[in-house]
Scaffold this motif. Structure first.
Motif, PDB file in Angstrom:
ATOM      1  N   GLY A 147      -9.562  46.613 -27.052  1.00 25.57           N
ATOM      2  CA  GLY A 147      -9.439  46.582 -28.516  1.00 25.57           C
ATOM      3  C   GLY A 147     -10.791  46.312 -29.153  1.00 25.57           C
ATOM      4  N   GLY A 169      -7.700  48.062 -22.169  1.00 28.37           N
ATOM      5  CA  GLY A 169      -7.345  47.916 -23.580  1.00 28.37           C
ATOM      6  C   GLY A 169      -8.054  46.747 -24.242  1.00 28.37           C
ATOM      7  N   GLU A 227     -10.843  51.731 -22.462  1.00 24.29           N
ATOM      8  CA  GLU A 227     -10.215  51.737 -23.790  1.00 24.29           C
ATOM      9  C   GLU A 227      -9.989  53.199 -24.203  1.00 24.29           C
ATOM     10  OE1 GLU A 227      -9.051  49.433 -26.354  1.00 24.29           O
ATOM     11  OE2 GLU A 227      -8.523  51.427 -27.083  1.00 24.29           O
ATOM     12  N   GLN A 236      -1.289  48.513 -31.461  1.00 27.21           N
ATOM     13  CA  GLN A 236      -2.509  47.717 -31.473  1.00 27.21           C
ATOM     14  C   GLN A 236      -2.267  46.392 -32.185  1.00 27.21           C
ATOM     15  OE1 GLN A 236      -5.397  50.551 -32.968  1.00 27.21           O
ATOM     16  NE2 GLN A 236      -6.053  51.023 -30.907  1.00 27.21           N
ATOM     17  N   ASP A 251      -8.032  56.978 -20.587  1.00 26.89           N
ATOM     18  CA  ASP A 251      -6.619  56.592 -20.627  1.00 26.89           C
ATOM     19  C   ASP A 251      -6.286  55.901 -19.305  1.00 26.89           C
ATOM     20  OD1 ASP A 251      -3.900  56.430 -20.543  1.00 26.89           O
ATOM     21  OD2 ASP A 251      -3.524  58.528 -21.055  1.00 26.89           O
ATOM     22  N   ALA A 252      -5.965  54.614 -19.359  1.00 29.51           N
ATOM     23  CA  ALA A 252      -5.729  53.837 -18.130  1.00 29.51           C
ATOM     24  C   ALA A 252      -4.464  54.287 -17.387  1.00 29.51           C
ATOM     25  CB  ALA A 252      -5.643  52.354 -18.462  1.00 29.51           C
ATOM     26  N   ASN A 295      -4.926  42.180 -21.894  1.00 28.15           N
ATOM     27  CA  ASN A 295      -3.795  42.150 -22.794  1.00 28.15           C
ATOM     28  C   ASN A 295      -3.348  43.610 -22.877  1.00 28.15           C
ATOM     29  OD1 ASN A 295      -2.100  42.140 -24.968  1.00 28.15           O
ATOM     30  ND2 ASN A 295      -3.656  41.543 -26.476  1.00 28.15           N
ATOM     31  N   PHE A 321      -3.878  42.742 -32.085  1.00 28.32           N
ATOM     32  CA  PHE A 321      -5.057  42.086 -31.524  1.00 28.32           C
ATOM     33  C   PHE A 321      -4.839  40.584 -31.395  1.00 28.32           C
ATOM     34  CE2 PHE A 321      -6.436  45.969 -33.675  1.00 28.32           C
ATOM     35  CZ  PHE A 321      -6.939  46.642 -32.572  1.00 28.32           C
ATOM     36  N   LEU A 322      -5.234  40.064 -30.257  1.00 26.74           N
ATOM     37  CA  LEU A 322      -5.103  38.632 -30.000  1.00 26.74           C
ATOM     38  C   LEU A 322      -6.142  37.899 -30.848  1.00 26.74           C
ATOM     39  CD1 LEU A 322      -3.609  36.596 -28.220  1.00 26.74           C
ATOM     40  CD2 LEU A 322      -5.345  36.943 -26.485  1.00 26.74           C
TER      41      LEU A 322
HETATM   42  N1  SAM Z   1      -7.148  43.245 -25.766  1.00 26.38           N
HETATM   43  C1  SAM Z   1      -7.195  43.379 -27.201  1.00 26.38           C
HETATM   44  C2  SAM Z   1      -6.777  42.080 -27.857  1.00 26.38           C
HETATM   45  O1  SAM Z   1      -6.105  41.308 -27.175  1.00 26.38           O
HETATM   46  O2  SAM Z   1      -7.086  41.853 -29.010  1.00 26.38           O
HETATM   47  C3  SAM Z   1      -6.349  44.554 -27.709  1.00 26.38           C
HETATM   48  C4  SAM Z   1      -4.943  44.599 -27.210  1.00 26.38           C
HETATM   49  S1  SAM Z   1      -3.980  45.887 -27.898  1.00 26.38           S
HETATM   50  C5  SAM Z   1      -2.345  45.277 -27.571  1.00 26.38           C
HETATM   51  C6  SAM Z   1      -4.022  47.146 -26.700  1.00 26.38           C
HETATM   52  C7  SAM Z   1      -5.323  47.936 -26.611  1.00 26.38           C
HETATM   53  O3  SAM Z   1      -5.121  48.882 -25.568  1.00 26.38           O
HETATM   54  C8  SAM Z   1      -5.692  48.726 -27.856  1.00 26.38           C
HETATM   55  O4  SAM Z   1      -7.056  48.573 -28.118  1.00 26.38           O
HETATM   56  C9  SAM Z   1      -5.379  50.179 -27.474  1.00 26.38           C
HETATM   57  O5  SAM Z   1      -6.232  51.116 -28.113  1.00 26.38           O
HETATM   58  C10 SAM Z   1      -5.599  50.156 -25.976  1.00 26.38           C
HETATM   59  N2  SAM Z   1      -4.796  51.143 -25.209  1.00 26.38           N
HETATM   60  C11 SAM Z   1      -3.538  51.582 -25.474  1.00 26.38           C
HETATM   61  N3  SAM Z   1      -3.137  52.455 -24.546  1.00 26.38           N
HETATM   62  C12 SAM Z   1      -4.162  52.571 -23.652  1.00 26.38           C
HETATM   63  C13 SAM Z   1      -4.363  53.335 -22.471  1.00 26.38           C
HETATM   64  N4  SAM Z   1      -3.416  54.145 -22.010  1.00 26.38           N
HETATM   65  N5  SAM Z   1      -5.535  53.209 -21.807  1.00 26.38           N
HETATM   66  C14 SAM Z   1      -6.512  52.367 -22.261  1.00 26.38           C
HETATM   67  N6  SAM Z   1      -6.380  51.633 -23.387  1.00 26.38           N
HETATM   68  C15 SAM Z   1      -5.232  51.723 -24.078  1.00 26.38           C
END
Ligand code: SAM
Length: 257
Positions: free
Chosen positions: A36, A34, A55, A7, A83-84, A98, A9-10
């Motif tokens: 976040g 995702g 998410e 995790q 879960d994507a 992201n 965060f941007l």
């Molecule tokens: N988009 C946000 C940002 O840019 O601040 C957060 C990006 S962070 C790299 C990745 C996000 O994807 C996290 O919130 C994490 O919980 C979520 N995530 C991780 N694996 C995932 C999955 N398999 N399905 C859905 N979300 C997922």
């Protein structure tokens, strides 16, 4: 759903704004994977998109739920705690995300299977470069061939670790992926094509002839015989990384005729 580890965060406001402006999203349904804490989600909503966000982390769902209570009430934001990598994707116009870097590959393959017009996605830079590597070059792999068979990939933005909190150990890159309406090199049997490409890159150092021989039990004896009897010798001496997209589709179509 349990929380993943990656995790980052941007936080760079300029980057967030740019990512949300690469596509015309007003009144479009955007799939965000995702979200976040919702940095990008906020910008997408402010630009007039309807957002469906997948998410996995329940803690993030809670944060998003209170941050965007009004948008959820009005139906402009739909939060899915899923879960994507596994869940079914809803209908959408554009996917903007992201991505969690640990699941980039699986999610990209799933999106390609699902089909879409346009995607603006952030990846680990190395991953994005591999996706864009031209067939016939050493950085080219299964990912490059599968993505480029079905889509066009264009680099949009490089992002350094400081654009995130906490900063990741790697650089990031935003790319635009547009699915091809018609394939440049049509594939008769997409399922076999995917198996063939995977097999050929699983022994990328071997010549095509040796590689196909090692994959006989997976691709089938008859298909193996058909390919080696119909391909010219100079082609059978090539390695997977030396083949063009046209070669891959040609080999697959010979096998499935
Ligand atoms: N988009 C946000 C940002 O840019 O601040 C957060 C990006 S962070 C790299 C990745 C996000 O994807 C996290 O919130 C994490 O919980 C979520 N995530 C991780 N694996 C995932 C999955 N398999 N399905 C859905 N979300 C997922």
């Amino acid at each position: 759903m349990s929380a993943p580890h990656d995790q980052h965060f941007l936080t760079d406001p300029d980057a967030i704004r740019k990512i949300a402006h690469f596509s015309d999203i007003k009144d479009q349904t955007v799939l965000e994977i995702g979200p976040g804490k919702g940095a990008l989600t906020k910008e997408l909503l402010e630009r007039g998109a309807k957002v469906i966000a997948i998410e996995i982390d329940p803690k993030m769902i809670e944060i998003l739920g209170s941050r965007f209570a009004d948008e959820i009430d009005s139906g402009r934001l739909n939060l899915l705690n899923e879960d994507a990598v596994r869940c079914d994707y809803p209908d959408f116009d554009i996917v903007i995300a992201n991505l969690p870097y640990s699941a980039s590959s699986k999610i990209t393959f799933r999106l390609l299977e699902h089909g879409f017009k346009e995607a603006v996605l952030m990846y680990q830079k190395e991953f994005a470069l591999r996706m864009m590597a031209l067939p016939g070059t050493s950085n080219c792999g299964r990912l490059s061939v599968m993505v480029q068979t079905y889509a066009k990939v264009m680099p949009l933005l490089n992002l350094p670790p400081e654009a995130f909190s906490p900063p990741p150990a790697v650089d990031s890159m935003v790319v635009r992926i547009t699915m091809k309406e018609e394939l440049t090199y049509p594939v008769d049997d997409p399922e076999f094509y995917s198996i063939l490409v995977r097999e050929l890159f699983s022994h990328r150092r071997k010549t095509l002839k040796k590689s196909l021989k090692s994959s006989r039990s997976v691709i089938g004896e008859k298909r193996y015989e058909r390919i080696v009897s119909m391909l010219p010798d100079e082609m059978l001496k090539k390695r997977a990384e030396e083949l063009s997209l046209k070669d891959f589709s040609n080999i697959s179509n010979i096998a499935t005729k």
